[in-house]
Scaffold this motif. Structure first.
Motif, PDB file in Angstrom:
ATOM      1  N   GLN A 441       0.836  -1.199   0.000  1.00  0.00           N
ATOM      2  CA  GLN A 441       0.000   0.000   0.000  1.00  0.00           C
ATOM      3  C   GLN A 441       0.874   1.253   0.000  1.00  0.00           C
ATOM      4  N   ASN A 506      -7.728   3.433  -6.018  1.00  0.00           N
ATOM      5  CA  ASN A 506      -8.484   2.209  -6.208  1.00  0.00           C
ATOM      6  C   ASN A 506      -7.768   1.013  -5.600  1.00  0.00           C
ATOM      7  N   SER A 509      -7.465   1.120  -1.782  1.00  0.00           N
ATOM      8  CA  SER A 509      -8.700   0.746  -1.083  1.00  0.00           C
ATOM      9  C   SER A 509      -8.994  -0.735  -1.282  1.00  0.00           C
ATOM     10  N   GLU A 512      -6.944  -2.458   1.254  1.00  0.00           N
ATOM     11  CA  GLU A 512      -7.577  -2.207   2.547  1.00  0.00           C
ATOM     12  C   GLU A 512      -8.754  -3.162   2.743  1.00  0.00           C
ATOM     13  N   ARG A 513      -9.521  -3.264   1.671  1.00  0.00           N
ATOM     14  CA  ARG A 513     -10.710  -4.100   1.739  1.00  0.00           C
ATOM     15  C   ARG A 513     -10.327  -5.567   1.914  1.00  0.00           C
TER      16      ARG A 513
END
Lengths: 735, 468
Positions: A441, A506, A509, A512-513
């Motif tokens: 990330q 994008n 996230s 993250e998801r």
């Protein structure tokens, strides 16, 4: 949980029913062994799983029912027999889920004592029958074609021909290596019968070399480099696979003999020989194309074809295929292949790389040159585990540290995580996976596409370089592999019209998801399920330290359940101590012991909760070394073994032992006790030729010793793991 | 500006100015950073070390404008195209902490690597940086073993006395894993007793106290923390004596705002999200081997009501086999010169001849003159007949007469030495004139000084100012 459950006799994981079935009993039923095919309702094909049959194993229907699993399923090479609707129809098809396709020779010997063998021998005998037939007879239907082929092709029109063939090869050539169809497996078996050593390996080699030949583009000079002995091997393999492939129509022997003599005399100037070799190559290309054709037939033709293939005396079908091929309806053929192209590509992409074998000196040498971290190989390695990487542990960290500023290609966050992996400061599948993803990330946040490059391509190479760096620090766990695959598909599937910042946001996230849904929430769900299994008065035994198990215990304690925990630990990592510290801190009553005492302490236990690094599709639990021991003892004591594992850690691989894939730790750690320095009888012995120290990190627990796997999809028997892998894979990794 | 940091590290080289401890070696023309070690400025050793480690950008902080001018002109002539170095002048006598305060606005990277300009070492700075990152530390200091001081085999007692007198003990307290710094007391502060903090000792359980380690003055600081400390404690002057001990002292009761993990959490108002964040951090924390900081932060049996704030002070202990020394005293100057031409000659960057010495091709050596091993004779120097040079460094364009004996000495550039001189264990600065039959033993001769014929000096510091 029924403690009096029936002890299993040898139940072979390979012939277990997989798929959605509706066992008559409640979930606990699944502990008593694989469902009896006679009592369970016939398995429903994967195309439309009815929701009501799912409740016992708590598997909801997939969110996006795929129409054709064979085609879309990305891991066809490994699981196509399972994913194939045909597979469910007959035991024959299920049996074709044959580990010999992708495992060690030991697996092939396994075949002899499993229920599969009668069928095998049947097939074998039919094969023999076919072989015993004079080959001339087979040549008849296509004798006409033979003339076409044997004629040395004109240079000019041969060139055009090549164009078409090349195109076809581009379409159908690549997946050949990865995918083995039924017919090919048959060929393997026949090759075995023909006393060839490792049938499959050679067969793949054949295809591989045919590919090479066909890519030679009639470059004869190159052919000279081939050893005649080798060519004869190829030919023999072709001979063996002839009957079922329609290859009998092609006479190779005459060419070969001529060529061989030429090779041996070394006379390369003769134009005749050149022509001859040209023909030979043409023939080989034809063989290759026929194999390709079969590949495609295999994919498109339904089970009806199976019947014809079982009976090789029926020359109709291969003949037909042959004729179709030989009629040079090349245009249609290439069209057809064009249609298949996409899934083939997919399949190829998703097939796992063959893992680096560290006993292969040449490749290790090459890898060393590529590597960022200079590593010295340990000297005394245990024979059986030579294929695994093993380095001198003391040297790696300083080496890597001193290169801190020299590794421009590695993002600082990734570097930090790599260092921590190497120093052993982060361990545990979930934590390592999260740490890695968070580092990615960070790196994506700082990423900017260099001019004239596409984001998705450049970023993928970036991620690849990070991954290889991390592998050098410590081999990745299976869960991390899954996470990387997820990330790469997300990158590949980014809409092209996104701006760079949008794309990055994008991806960030998405990661993250993934962390949230696949690890954090999955853990919560696991805890929710597992807590229902803890009753007052239970004595729960756990081994080492698993994050999921810890959460379960803490949650159960918070719910006010009265139970006691036995923590079994082992040297050298003593991870259990940390767990113990935290649990005792929370006020949970604990007993702490080492694995040496497990047979004693198992008396008290009512349930065993274990974590896992991965659960493989044959139900094998791949986990911290010692887990197998604990679960076997538990099994003997009739204590149910519950494995807590998030579904993202599942893997479609099948593993029967802990040898093929494993990780070696620092051997010093086992031979030395740092807490008691006076015990130093092994000091200085590390270099003794007769001493080989082994510090295995993982082991494989056969599914027979596992009562239940608690995962985010519910509590399932180990036999249902392939179902989850199959049905939820795309969903799982958002492929 | 525009310095592109590698690995999010920024390098600051503290080059000092005209150090008082090195009088008479330093002069208006030669600031400390430009003192020659094996005929090249000591600062070049640091810069080359950085260059070797792909650290192409650095800020060199110099005390005093005139010194800065000298240094920047030297750097731009030597390292043009090789390094992107910014030379910044700060007022004199602000100390190391003050110097950093002065360039505060220039520090942008996540971590700052601070290197002393007088370091002669082969230890890759990456090692310090990596250890720093790995532990997510606030500060990481590099410690190396104290170098062998004094000429080991010259038998000159004077130098030994000096070494003894200067003999500072760095008392360093380490945790059992030798990764964390628990206590540091440098040099002068150590008189009779050392006080160790109870809380730290209790948290760690065991402390190893070492006196054989030296602070190499290579630190990795977390930028935010460094700036915090410098701003909060305005009286701090020295990194080594004040900032570092302060951080070490307060490691279990941190007053620092560690990079905004908290603020970020507060930003996300959603409960569920925060919940899972906590869960996540917990999961990660459980998986990593806890240092005593984390255990302490959790309180006894992990039941502390609020997390106690801690920060980590790490050390990187350099391997003994690697050379590491600081040019911070006159003794060190001759030691380093000796080592760089001797035991650690790979650092000098020259290739030594078969006799294990370097004689520049343009140097002229008279007949029957012997230049022994571990010697160096600079460009354009001339030596008369029947001289003998042992374990010494002679600079450029020196003119040395006949029958001169030089042992264990450093002779800088443009020195004229008359016939029959004997120099032992001495340092002769640039443009010094030694008239005939001068005998020097364990002396330092300042730049431009003239030693009269036939005079004998022993253990003296001769400099222009004092004499004239």
């Amino acid at each position: 949980m029924d403690p009096r459950r029936v002890s299993r006799t040898v139940s072979d994981p390979k012939v277990r029913h997989v798929g959605f079935f509706a066992p008559p009993a409640p979930p606990e039923r699944s502990q008593s062994g694989p469902p009896d095919p006679t009592s369970s309702s016939p398995p429903v094909s994967g195309i439309s799983p009815p929701g009501n049959s799912l409740s016992p194993v708590m598997i909801p229907p997939p969110r996006q029912p795929s129409t054709d699993l064979v085609r879309h399923y990305p891991h066809a090479p490994l699981l196509s027999p399972l994913g194939d609707p045909r597979a469910a129809e007959s035991s024959v098809a299920v049996g074709s889920y044959n580990p010999s396709d992708f495992l060690s020779p030991s697996a092939t010997t396994d075949c002899s004592d499993d229920p599969l063998s009668p069928r095998l021998s049947r097939m074998g005998s039919s094969g023999k029958f076919a072989m015993s037939l004079p080959s001339d007879e087979f040549d008849m239907p296509v004798a006409k074609q033979k003339d076409d082929v044997t004629l040395p092709p004109n240079v000019s029109d041969g060139g055009a021909n090549m164009e078409v063939q090349k195109e076809k090869r581009a379409a159908g050539g690549k997946p050949l290596k990865e995918k083995t169809t039924k017919a090919e497996r048959r060929a393997i078996q026949e090759a075995q019968r023909a006393a060839k050593a490792a049938a499959k390996g050679e067969y793949l080699m054949l295809i591989f070399h045919l590919e090479i030949f066909s890519s030679l583009q009639k470059d004869i000079v190159f052919l000279w480099q081939y050893d005649p002995v080798y060519l004869s091997l190829v030919l023999e393999l072709i001979e063996c696979s002839r009957p079922c492939h329609g290859l009998h129509s092609i006479p190779l022997q005459p060419y070969f003999h001529c060529l061989k003599s030429v090779f041996l005399t070394g006379n390369t100037t003769n134009s005749e020989t050149v022509q001859l070799a040209n023909c030979f190559l043409d023939v080989l290309i034809d063989v290759y194309l026929i194999l390709c054709e079969h590949q495609d037939c295999e994919g498109s033709k339904a089970s009806a074809a199976a019947a014809t293939r079982v009976n090789p005396t029926n020359t109709g079908k291969p003949g037909k295929a042959d004729a179709q091929k030989k009629d040079n309806s090349t245009v249609t053929a290439s069209e057809k292949k064009g249609g298949d192209r996409q899934p083939d590509k997919d399949r190829k992409k998703d097939t796992p790389h063959p893992r680096m074998q560290f006993d292969d000196e040449n490749r290790v040498e090459k890898a060393k040159k590529r590597s960022v971290v200079k590593q010295t190989e340990a000297r005394n390695r245990v024979e059986l585990f030579r294929h695994l990487p093993q380095y001198e542990h003391g040297t790696r960290l300083p080496e890597l540290e001193s290169k801190f500023f020299k590794l421009d290609s590695v993002h600082p966050a990734v570097y930090k995580v790599g260092l921590q992996f190497l120093a052993g400061e982060i361990s545990g599948g979930n934590a390592r996976c999260i740490a890695m993803l968070q580092a990615f990330q960070e790196s994506i946040k700082d990423y900017s596409t260099p001019p004239e490059k596409a984001l998705f391509r450049d970023l993928t190479t970036k991620i690849n370089s990070y991954v290889s760096f991390l592998i050098e620090c410590r081999p990745l766990s299976i869960s991390m592999g899954n996470a990387i695959r997820f990330l790469k598909t997300r990158i590949a599937k980014l809409p092209l019209n996104l701006s760079e910042s949008e794309a990055k946001a994008n991806l960030i996230s998405d990661i993250e998801r993934f962390i949230n849904e696949k690890i954090i929430i999955a853990d919560k769900v696991i805890v929710k399920h597992a807590v229902t299994k803890i009753r007052d008065g239970d004595v729960l035994l756990t081994y080492a330290s698993s994050s999921a198990v810890e959460m379960i215990l803490v949650q159960a304690h918070e719910l006010g359940k009265q139970f006691r925990v036995v923590i079994v630990d082992s040297r050298p990592k003593l991870e259990g101590q940390r767990l113990l510290r935290r649990l005792v801190g929370k006020g949970i009553c604990c007993t702490y012991t080492h694995i040496n005492a497990v047979s004693y302490v198992m008396h008290e236990a009512t349930k065993v909760f274990l974590g896992a690094s991965s659960v493989l599709s044959n139900g094998t639990v791949y986990s911290r070394v010692g887990t197998a021991c604990v679960s076997m003892v538990a099994h003997q004591f009739r204590v149910p073994v519950l494995i807590c594992c998030e579904a993202y850690k599942f893997h479609e691989r099948v593993q029967l032992d802990s040898i093929c894939f494993n990780e070696l730790g620092d051997p010093d750690a086992v031979s030395r006790d740092y807490t008691r320095k006076e015990i130093n009888s092994l000091d200085g012995w590390a270099n003794s030729e007769n001493l080989q120290r082994l510090n295995l990190i993982y082991d494989a627990t056969p599914s027979d010793y596992v009562s239940m796997i608690i995962t985010d999809y519910g509590m399932v028997p180990p036999t249902s793991v392939p179902v989850i892998v199959r049905e939820y894979r795309r969903d799982q990794l958002w492929l | 500006m525009g310095a592109k940091e590698s690995m999010d590290f920024q390098v600051v080289v503290l080059a000092g100015g005209f150090s008082k401890t090195l009088v008479p070696l330093v002069s208006k023309e030669v600031p400390k950073a430009l003192l020659p070690v094996a005929n090249r400025p000591v600062l070049s050793y640091v810069l080359e070390l950085l260059e070797q480690n792909d650290l192409k950008n650095a800020i060199v902080v110099v005390e005093g404008e005139s010194a800065a001018l000298l240094i920047s002109s030297w750097i731009s002539s030597t390292f043009v195209d090789r390094l992107d170095v910014e030379v910044t002048a700060v007022p004199e006598d602000v100390g190391t902490a003050g110097a950093l305060r002065a360039i505060d606005h220039r520090l942008t990277a996540k971590d700052i690597l601070i290197v002393s300009g007088d370091l002669v070492s082969e230890i890759p700075p990456g090692a310090v940086a990596a250890a720093h990152r790995r532990h997510d530390a606030v500060v990481t200091a590099m410690l190396c073993s104290v170098p062998v001081s004094g000429p080991s085999d010259s038998g000159s007692s004077g130098a030994k006395d000096k070494a003894k007198k200067a003999g500072r003990y760095n008392i360093v307290g380490l945790d059992p894993t030798k990764q964390f710094l628990l206590h540091i007391a440098a040099g002068a502060e150590v008189d009779k007793d050392i006080r160790v903090q109870k809380s730290i000792l209790r948290a760690v359980g065991q402390m190893e106290i070492r006196a054989d380690l030296m602070d190499a003055h290579m630190y990795a600081f977390k930028r935010s923390v460094l700036q915090d400390v410098l701003n909060q404690k305005e009286t701090f002057q020295s990194l080594r004596r004040e900032v570092l001990p302060y951080l070490v002292r307060t490691q279990l009761r941190s007053e620092l705002l560690l990079n905004g993990a908290q603020s970020e959490e507060n930003g996300n108002g959603k409960d569920a999200l925060q919940n899972s964040k906590i869960l996540l951090s917990q999961l990660l924390a459980n998986a990593s081997t806890p240092s005593f900081h984390e255990i302490y932060a959790l309180g006894p049996a992990g039941s502390a009501p609020t997390l106690r704030k801690t920060h980590k002070c790490c050390v990187y202990i350099a391997n003994k086999s690697k050379y590491c020394a600081r040019l911070n005293s006159i003794q060190a100057f001759s030691d380093i010169n000796r080592d760089v031409t001797g035991d650690a000659n790979h650092l000098s960057g020259y290739t030594f001849s078969a006799q294990n010495n370097i004689i520049h091709p343009s140097a002229v050596v008279g007949s029957k003159t012997t230049v022994g091993p571990q010697c160096m004779l600079g460009e354009g120097s001339q030596m008369g007949d029947k001289c003998s040079v042992k374990k010494s460094v002679i600079g450029r364009h020196c003119r040395i007469g006949s029958n001169v004996k030089i042992a264990n000495s450093v002779v800088l550039n443009h020195v004229t030495i008359g016939d029959g001189c004997s120099i032992q264990g001495s340092i002769i600065c640039s443009n010094v004139q030694l008239q005939e039959r001068a005998v020097l033993k364990d002396c330092q001769v300042g730049a431009g000084f003239v030693v009269t014929a036939g005079s004998e000096h022993k253990g003296e510091s001769l400099a222009k100012k004092e004499k004239q």
